[in-house]
Scaffold this motif. Structure first.
Motif, mmCIF file in Angstrom:
data_model
loop_
_atom_site.group_PDB
_atom_site.id
_atom_site.type_symbol
_atom_site.label_atom_id
_atom_site.label_comp_id
_atom_site.label_asym_id
_atom_site.label_seq_id
_atom_site.Cartn_x
_atom_site.Cartn_y
_atom_site.Cartn_z
ATOM 1 N N MET A 1 35.759 40.215 59.869
ATOM 2 C CA MET A 1 35.272 40.319 58.412
ATOM 3 C C MET A 1 34.715 39.042 57.911
ATOM 4 O O MET A 1 35.231 37.906 57.956
ATOM 5 C CB MET A 1 36.575 40.843 57.728
ATOM 6 C CG MET A 1 36.302 41.503 56.279
ATOM 7 S SD MET A 1 35.698 43.068 56.660
ATOM 8 C CE MET A 1 35.519 43.600 54.768
ATOM 9 N N ASN A 2 33.789 39.460 57.072
ATOM 10 C CA ASN A 2 33.062 38.315 56.219
ATOM 11 C C ASN A 2 34.012 38.277 55.077
ATOM 12 O O ASN A 2 34.081 38.922 54.354
ATOM 13 C CB ASN A 2 31.519 38.760 55.882
ATOM 14 C CG ASN A 2 31.071 37.742 55.021
ATOM 15 O OD1 ASN A 2 31.538 36.963 54.043
ATOM 16 N ND2 ASN A 2 29.749 37.420 55.116
ATOM 17 N N PRO A 3 34.272 36.935 54.839
ATOM 18 C CA PRO A 3 35.451 36.719 53.784
ATOM 19 C C PRO A 3 34.840 36.857 52.376
ATOM 20 O O PRO A 3 35.479 37.435 51.286
ATOM 21 C CB PRO A 3 35.939 35.142 53.871
ATOM 22 C CG PRO A 3 34.790 34.604 54.731
ATOM 23 C CD PRO A 3 34.281 35.758 55.555
ATOM 24 N N ARG A 4 33.465 36.660 51.957
ATOM 25 C CA ARG A 4 32.782 36.936 50.839
ATOM 26 C C ARG A 4 32.855 38.334 50.567
ATOM 27 O O ARG A 4 33.109 39.015 49.469
ATOM 28 C CB ARG A 4 31.428 36.485 50.921
ATOM 29 C CG ARG A 4 30.523 36.657 49.531
ATOM 30 C CD ARG A 4 29.102 36.066 49.597
ATOM 31 N NE ARG A 4 28.411 36.883 50.469
ATOM 32 C CZ ARG A 4 27.927 38.362 50.190
ATOM 33 N NH1 ARG A 4 28.135 38.787 49.130
ATOM 34 N NH2 ARG A 4 27.334 39.008 51.121
ATOM 35 N N ARG A 5 32.449 39.133 51.954
ATOM 36 C CA ARG A 5 32.370 40.715 51.479
ATOM 37 C C ARG A 5 33.875 41.319 51.479
ATOM 38 O O ARG A 5 34.307 42.036 50.400
ATOM 39 C CB ARG A 5 32.082 41.343 52.758
ATOM 40 C CG ARG A 5 30.458 41.107 52.876
ATOM 41 C CD ARG A 5 29.726 42.077 51.594
ATOM 42 N NE ARG A 5 30.112 43.637 51.995
ATOM 43 C CZ ARG A 5 30.418 44.460 50.916
ATOM 44 N NH1 ARG A 5 30.202 44.070 49.609
ATOM 45 N NH2 ARG A 5 30.550 45.826 51.253
ATOM 46 N N LEU A 6 34.935 40.417 51.703
ATOM 47 C CA LEU A 6 36.335 41.020 51.789
ATOM 48 C C LEU A 6 36.769 40.683 50.270
ATOM 49 O O LEU A 6 37.515 41.372 49.701
ATOM 50 C CB LEU A 6 37.247 39.957 52.655
ATOM 51 C CG LEU A 6 38.553 40.707 53.037
ATOM 52 C CD1 LEU A 6 39.267 40.119 54.121
ATOM 53 C CD2 LEU A 6 39.508 40.368 51.909
ATOM 54 N N ARG A 7 36.386 39.524 49.567
ATOM 55 C CA ARG A 7 36.867 39.456 48.138
ATOM 56 C C ARG A 7 36.014 40.553 47.331
ATOM 57 O O ARG A 7 36.621 40.944 46.348
ATOM 58 C CB ARG A 7 36.220 38.127 47.825
ATOM 59 C CG ARG A 7 37.145 36.963 48.416
ATOM 60 C CD ARG A 7 36.557 35.577 48.106
ATOM 61 N NE ARG A 7 37.017 34.447 48.856
ATOM 62 C CZ ARG A 7 38.261 34.026 48.175
ATOM 63 N NH1 ARG A 7 39.044 34.585 47.341
ATOM 64 N NH2 ARG A 7 39.086 32.844 48.906
ATOM 65 N N LYS A 8 34.775 40.634 47.753
ATOM 66 C CA LYS A 8 34.177 41.909 46.819
ATOM 67 C C LYS A 8 34.793 43.307 46.983
ATOM 68 O O LYS A 8 35.059 43.936 46.017
ATOM 69 C CB LYS A 8 32.778 42.023 47.491
ATOM 70 C CG LYS A 8 31.613 43.005 46.497
ATOM 71 C CD LYS A 8 31.415 42.326 45.227
ATOM 72 C CE LYS A 8 30.701 43.364 44.349
ATOM 73 N NZ LYS A 8 29.136 43.310 44.961
ATOM 74 N N ILE A 9 35.181 43.566 48.304
ATOM 75 C CA ILE A 9 36.023 44.847 48.294
ATOM 76 C C ILE A 9 37.324 44.931 47.662
ATOM 77 O O ILE A 9 37.683 45.812 46.870
ATOM 78 C CB ILE A 9 36.113 45.141 49.988
ATOM 79 C CG1 ILE A 9 34.689 45.412 50.647
ATOM 80 C CG2 ILE A 9 37.087 46.276 49.953
ATOM 81 C CD1 ILE A 9 34.982 45.422 52.070
ATOM 82 N N ALA A 10 38.109 43.616 47.928
ATOM 83 C CA ALA A 10 39.266 43.558 47.119
ATOM 84 C C ALA A 10 39.230 43.475 45.576
ATOM 85 O O ALA A 10 40.118 44.321 44.912
ATOM 86 C CB ALA A 10 40.015 42.157 47.543
ATOM 87 N N GLY A 11 38.130 43.001 44.993
ATOM 88 C CA GLY A 11 37.994 43.029 43.396
ATOM 89 C C GLY A 11 39.301 42.607 42.797
ATOM 90 O O GLY A 11 39.577 42.877 41.760
ATOM 91 N N PHE A 12 39.568 41.448 43.193
ATOM 92 C CA PHE A 12 40.858 40.657 42.773
ATOM 93 C C PHE A 12 40.269 39.948 41.233
ATOM 94 O O PHE A 12 39.317 39.484 40.893
ATOM 95 C CB PHE A 12 41.071 39.434 43.610
ATOM 96 C CG PHE A 12 42.410 38.653 42.963
ATOM 97 C CD1 PHE A 12 43.667 39.222 43.290
ATOM 98 C CD2 PHE A 12 42.242 37.380 42.450
ATOM 99 C CE1 PHE A 12 44.641 38.737 42.977
ATOM 100 C CE2 PHE A 12 43.435 36.907 42.078
ATOM 101 C CZ PHE A 12 44.703 37.422 42.412
ATOM 102 N N PRO A 13 41.258 40.556 40.283
ATOM 103 C CA PRO A 13 41.055 40.315 38.965
ATOM 104 C C PRO A 13 41.219 38.755 38.604
ATOM 105 O O PRO A 13 42.171 38.685 37.538
ATOM 106 C CB PRO A 13 41.894 41.380 38.182
ATOM 107 C CG PRO A 13 43.198 41.486 39.143
ATOM 108 C CD PRO A 13 42.554 41.159 40.497
#
Length: 622
Positions: free
Chosen positions: A229-241
């Protein structure tokens, strides 16, 4: 003399009591269980002086002796170990129910278990007796907790005069902490407590102090465990606030987004122990990726419509950004008495977290070859769409879909060959409040789609609308009886029937609409050709379905059902119309992936009937 029992709330979540009272007692209330050794049977007898089912049930459920006999662990050493542990377990269960002066007596062949040394266990035990005098239920003389978060109040169970169970106190403390956390105070905790049981008055004086701590904002998200998994995409999917006020529901939303991708077999979100100087809190995310590929298959069988088999292949993380590629293949009407074989192949790739973390973009290509009784059709369509999950207090069960689709179809019927070319803009929404999609017992399901379309050449233009509602309600012990209903309405406006793509028109009949009637047996005879009028689908449709589901045994269920369908020649449910109906019985066998369904149905109205119909498939009919 007054007796006191004190306890501590540990880390805001645990309340512990210790103590044990041993004495001999007899009882009018008992339950008898047993196992068997090589030397004869082993009996387990529960005796409770108070004739209260909830007390006896709680004791029996918490007892390790019950579990030991159920698992045939009946050596003397096993039973002695279980008996010695049961003193504390039973006492804890009674404390949870507000009984603080209990007398517990456990004997193995008449000898008190507490008096037997662990290394002196008997070789064989034939009789185990658990005698319990729970004593009186203690009441709250004081039930204080605070400060509470704005808008929160103590529960009705945690009040003066109510039963003072430790479970109530623990629950109230946890609720108080959760209230502050929901208000943005991530580090709220229990700061003090005093809990005293007065054995002379049979009362409990309880005081719990809460420490809200500061208002907290989300800091950084630290990720570990990813491989492909690409970590940048992982962050985008998570949408951490990051930067937003703390809310535990926002962390749950992050979990749901990651879980929905299907990429991860496990994930944990852990809040940092310490706050930053600005009262922000970092969160650590650890993920475990599962195998990216998956295959599956399904089937359905009818004695007149033939067999349907389907299969799919899926890649959950095609390009390292959570992209999901799925290829579906379906062959239906195999061996049908009324039509040729239909074939369908679909390619779909979806990309999560496009535009927003809750929006998935997708591209879909579908190839269809349909050989129906009245016409043949070859179709190809390409779709670009976006699916969005709305987030509110009802969680994530409201979804919307918007797309643009181009479809080309070639239809051959008694009127010759017709080419349809259409550009459509489907917009739909689904609200799913069922408790279990594959075998619902309560809740409802609503879906609707409006599809404006622009035709080219001889193809007309208009709008196609279709809506469906399902409702479920269960009654009886363990929801043994379930009433299920479905209504489906559709219409096409703005064009004539002969200029409308055939797959836009409406038919009725078969497993998906009216059981007991052949598949798509109800249409209309409207289009004029060299051989007169020919049968085609209608411009409007209505279907009603009702089921009574009876769960006879744990895995076996019976179903009674009745279905109805009507098709009109014009939009808005106007013009000439015809109807049919069917009814029957079915059996269900529960499997881990849904109930296996077998239905027997026959026609009860209309002139499209063709004898008894048999249906075999996976999952409920709706």
């Amino acid at each position: 003399m007054r007796g006191y029992l004190k306890a501590m709330l540990v880390a805001g979540s645990a309340l512990g009591f210790c103590g044990m009272a041993l004495a001999q007692s007899s009882s009018p209330f008992s339950g008898l269980f047993g196992g068997k050794t090589d030397d004869g049977p082993v009996s387990l007898d529960f005796r409770v002086t108070e004739d209260e089912d909830d007390i006896e049930k709680a004791i029996r459920n918490t007892s390790l002796l019950s579990g030991a006999l159920a698992e045939d662990r009946i050596s003397g050493q096993d039973l002695l170990a279980a008996a010695r542990a049961d003193y504390a377990r039973i006492l804890g269960a009674l404390y949870d129910m507000g009984h603080y002066s209990a007398v517990i007596d456990i004997t193995l062949d008449g000898v008190e278990a507490a008096e037997i040394a662990p290394l002196d266990a008997p070789e064989v035990v034939r009789s185990v007796v658990v005698s319990v005098d729970p004593g009186p239920a203690f009441k709250f003389s004081r039930a204080a907790i605070g400060p509470l978060a704005p808008g929160r109040q103590a529960s009705d169970d945690y009040r003066r005069g109510e039963t003072a169970g430790t479970g109530v106190i623990k629950s109230e403390a946890l609720s108080g902490v959760d209230g502050w956390r929901e208000y943005g105070h991530a580090k709220a905790d229990v700061s003090g407590q005093e809990i005293v049981a007065d054995h002379n008055q049979n009362s409990v004086d309880s005081r719990v102090e809460l420490a809200p701590g500061p208002v907290v904002t989300f800091g950084d998200l630290h990720i570990s465990g990813y491989e492909r998994m690409n970590p940048r995409r992982l962050r985008k999917i998570a949408g951490f606030p990051t930067g937003e006020r703390f809310d535990p529901e926002k962390l749950e939303t992050v979990r749901k987004r990651l879980r929905r991708t299907g990429v991860f077999s496990a994930m944990t979100l852990e809040e940092a122990d310490l706050l930053a100087p600005d009262n922000s809190m970092d969160v650590s995310l650890a993920v475990v990726e599962q195998k990216p590929r998956r295959i599956g298959a399904g089937f359905e069988l009818s004695n007149t419509d033939g067999a349907m088999v389907s299969a799919y292949w899926m890649h959950r993380n095609l390009l390292g950004g959570g992209e999901r590629l799925r290829i579906d293949a379906k062959v239906s009407d195999i061996g049908s008495d009324t039509s040729g074989r239909d074939e369908e192949l679909t390619f779909r790739i979806g990309r999560p977290a496009t535009i927003t973390p809750d929006t998935t973009a997708y591209v879909e290509t579908k190839l269809e070859r349909m050989r129906e009784e009245e016409y043949d059709s070859d179709n190809i369509s390409v779709t670009l769409g976006f699916n969005h999950i709305f987030r509110d207090e009802e969680s994530d069960k409201l979804t919307a879909d918007i797309a643009v689709e181009y479809e080309v179809s070639r239809v051959t019927d008694a009127n010759g060959r017709t080419d349809f070319k259409v550009l459509s803009f489907p917009v739909g929404a689904t609200w799913d409040r069922r408790d279990e999609p594959n075998n619902a017992k309560r809740g409802f399901y609503l879906s609707g789609e409006a599809r404006p379309f622009k035709g080219f050449g001889d193809t007309g233009s208009g709008v196609r609308a279709l809506g469906e509602m399902r409702a479920f309600r269960s009654v009886g012990e363990d929801d043994r009886f379930t009433f299920a209903g479905r209504a489906r309405l559709g219409t096409i406006a703005g064009t004539e029937i002969e200029r409308t793509p055939r797959d836009y028109l409406f038919f009725s009949g078969g497993g998906g609409t009216v059981r007991g009637q052949p598949y798509e047996s109800l249409g209309v005879r409207e289009i004029s050709g060299p051989d007169g009028t020919i049968k085609t689908g209608g411009m409007s449709v209505a279907n009603l379905n009702a089921e009574l589901r009876w769960q006879v045994r744990e895995k076996i269920g019976l179903v009674l059902f009745a279905d109805y369908g009507k098709v009109w020649t014009e939009s808005g449910f106007g013009g000439n119309s015809d109807w049919h109906s069917g009814a029957g019985v079915g059996i269900r066998y529960d499997t881990p992936i849904g109930p296996l369904r077998f239905d027997v149905a026959g026609p009860t109205g209309g002139d499209t009937g063709n004898g008894v119909q048999l249906y075999l498939g996976l999952g409920q009919a709706f």
